[in-house]
Design a protein around this motif. Structure first.
Motif, PDB file in Angstrom:
ATOM      1  N   MET A   1      49.715  68.971  70.623  1.00 35.77           N
ATOM      2  CA  MET A   1      48.348  68.977  70.177  1.00 35.77           C
ATOM      3  C   MET A   1      47.815  70.401  70.164  1.00 35.77           C
ATOM      4  SD  MET A   1      45.209  66.940  71.808  1.00 35.77           S
ATOM      5  CE  MET A   1      43.712  67.787  72.047  1.00 35.77           C
ATOM      6  N   GLY A   2      47.525  70.891  68.977  1.00 33.29           N
ATOM      7  CA  GLY A   2      46.941  72.208  68.865  1.00 33.29           C
ATOM      8  C   GLY A   2      47.907  73.362  68.986  1.00 33.29           C
ATOM      9  N   ALA A   7      57.908  80.622  62.306  1.00 30.72           N
ATOM     10  CA  ALA A   7      59.355  80.857  62.224  1.00 30.72           C
ATOM     11  C   ALA A   7      59.671  81.830  61.093  1.00 30.72           C
ATOM     12  CB  ALA A   7      60.092  79.541  62.011  1.00 30.72           C
ATOM     13  N   ASP A   8      60.673  82.656  61.300  1.00 29.62           N
ATOM     14  CA  ASP A   8      61.130  83.611  60.300  1.00 29.62           C
ATOM     15  C   ASP A   8      62.435  83.090  59.705  1.00 29.62           C
ATOM     16  OD1 ASP A   8      62.177  85.778  58.854  1.00 29.62           O
ATOM     17  OD2 ASP A   8      61.381  87.252  60.268  1.00 29.62           O
ATOM     18  N   ALA A   9      62.396  82.699  58.434  1.00 29.91           N
ATOM     19  CA  ALA A   9      63.577  82.151  57.765  1.00 29.91           C
ATOM     20  C   ALA A   9      64.623  83.230  57.468  1.00 29.91           C
ATOM     21  CB  ALA A   9      63.171  81.453  56.468  1.00 29.91           C
ATOM     22  N   GLY A  10      64.261  84.492  57.571  1.00 28.43           N
ATOM     23  CA  GLY A  10      65.186  85.580  57.271  1.00 28.43           C
ATOM     24  C   GLY A  10      66.005  86.051  58.463  1.00 28.43           C
ATOM     25  N   LEU A  11      65.719  85.541  59.646  1.00 29.36           N
ATOM     26  CA  LEU A  11      66.469  85.948  60.838  1.00 29.36           C
ATOM     27  C   LEU A  11      67.632  85.003  61.108  1.00 29.36           C
ATOM     28  CD1 LEU A  11      63.652  86.794  63.431  1.00 29.36           C
ATOM     29  CD2 LEU A  11      65.078  88.395  62.143  1.00 29.36           C
ATOM     30  N   LYS A  63      54.393  81.645  69.015  1.00 26.05           N
ATOM     31  CA  LYS A  63      53.823  80.325  69.298  1.00 26.05           C
ATOM     32  C   LYS A  63      52.406  80.533  69.807  1.00 26.05           C
ATOM     33  CE  LYS A  63      53.987  76.592  72.494  1.00 26.05           C
ATOM     34  NZ  LYS A  63      54.067  76.510  73.874  1.00 26.05           N
ATOM     35  N   THR A  64      51.485  79.792  69.245  1.00 26.93           N
ATOM     36  CA  THR A  64      50.099  79.866  69.713  1.00 26.93           C
ATOM     37  C   THR A  64      49.686  78.498  70.197  1.00 26.93           C
ATOM     38  OG1 THR A  64      49.164  79.385  67.544  1.00 26.93           O
ATOM     39  CG2 THR A  64      49.522  81.684  68.086  1.00 26.93           C
ATOM     40  N   MET A  65      48.728  78.487  71.107  1.00 27.85           N
ATOM     41  CA  MET A  65      48.253  77.231  71.672  1.00 27.85           C
ATOM     42  C   MET A  65      46.730  77.224  71.582  1.00 27.85           C
ATOM     43  SD  MET A  65      49.238  75.685  75.399  1.00 27.85           S
ATOM     44  CE  MET A  65      50.726  76.616  75.343  1.00 27.85           C
ATOM     45  N   LYS A  66      46.161  76.112  71.207  1.00 28.65           N
ATOM     46  CA  LYS A  66      44.718  75.985  71.117  1.00 28.65           C
ATOM     47  C   LYS A  66      44.127  75.968  72.536  1.00 28.65           C
ATOM     48  CE  LYS A  66      41.229  73.150  68.898  1.00 28.65           C
ATOM     49  NZ  LYS A  66      41.018  71.967  68.051  1.00 28.65           N
ATOM     50  N   PHE A  67      43.100  76.790  72.740  1.00 29.15           N
ATOM     51  CA  PHE A  67      42.428  76.832  74.029  1.00 29.15           C
ATOM     52  C   PHE A  67      41.473  75.661  74.144  1.00 29.15           C
ATOM     53  CE2 PHE A  67      38.757  78.191  76.608  1.00 29.15           C
ATOM     54  CZ  PHE A  67      39.402  78.334  77.819  1.00 29.15           C
TER      55      PHE A  67
END
Length: 69
Positions: A1-2, A7-11, A63-67
Motif C-alpha cells: 500500500m503506497g 526499475a531500470d530495464a537497461g541494467l 523504492k519509495t514509501m508513502k508516509f
C-alpha cells in the motif's frame, strides 16, 4: 500500500539485486536475483523460481514509501 519501485530495464542484474519480473501464474513480481556458478534464479520468502519461470524486466534502483502519520 503506497509503495513505488523504480526499475531500470537497461541494467543487467547482479547477484543479490532486487528485480521486477513477470510470472504467468502471478503477473508482475519483485524478487531477489541470485546466481551461483552457472545457476541463476530469483527468490522471495515463499521460494524460488528459475529464469524459465520468471521473465526479468528490470533491476530495482529505487523504492519509495508513502508516509502515513
Amino acid at each position: 500500500m503506497g509503495e513505488v519501485a523504480v526499475a531500470d530495464a537497461g541494467l543487467a542484474p547482479k547477484d543479490g539485486d532486487y528485480v521486477v519480473g513477470t510470472m504467468p501464474e502471478y503477473g508482475a513480481v519483485a524478487m531477489r536475483y541470485r546466481e551461483q556458478g552457472q545457476e541463476k534464479w530469483v527468490e522471495c520468502n515463499d521460494g524460488r523460481a528459475t529464469l524459465d519461470q520468471c521473465s526479468i524486466k528490470g533491476v530495482i534502483v529505487e523504492k519509495t514509501m508513502k508516509f502515513v502519520p
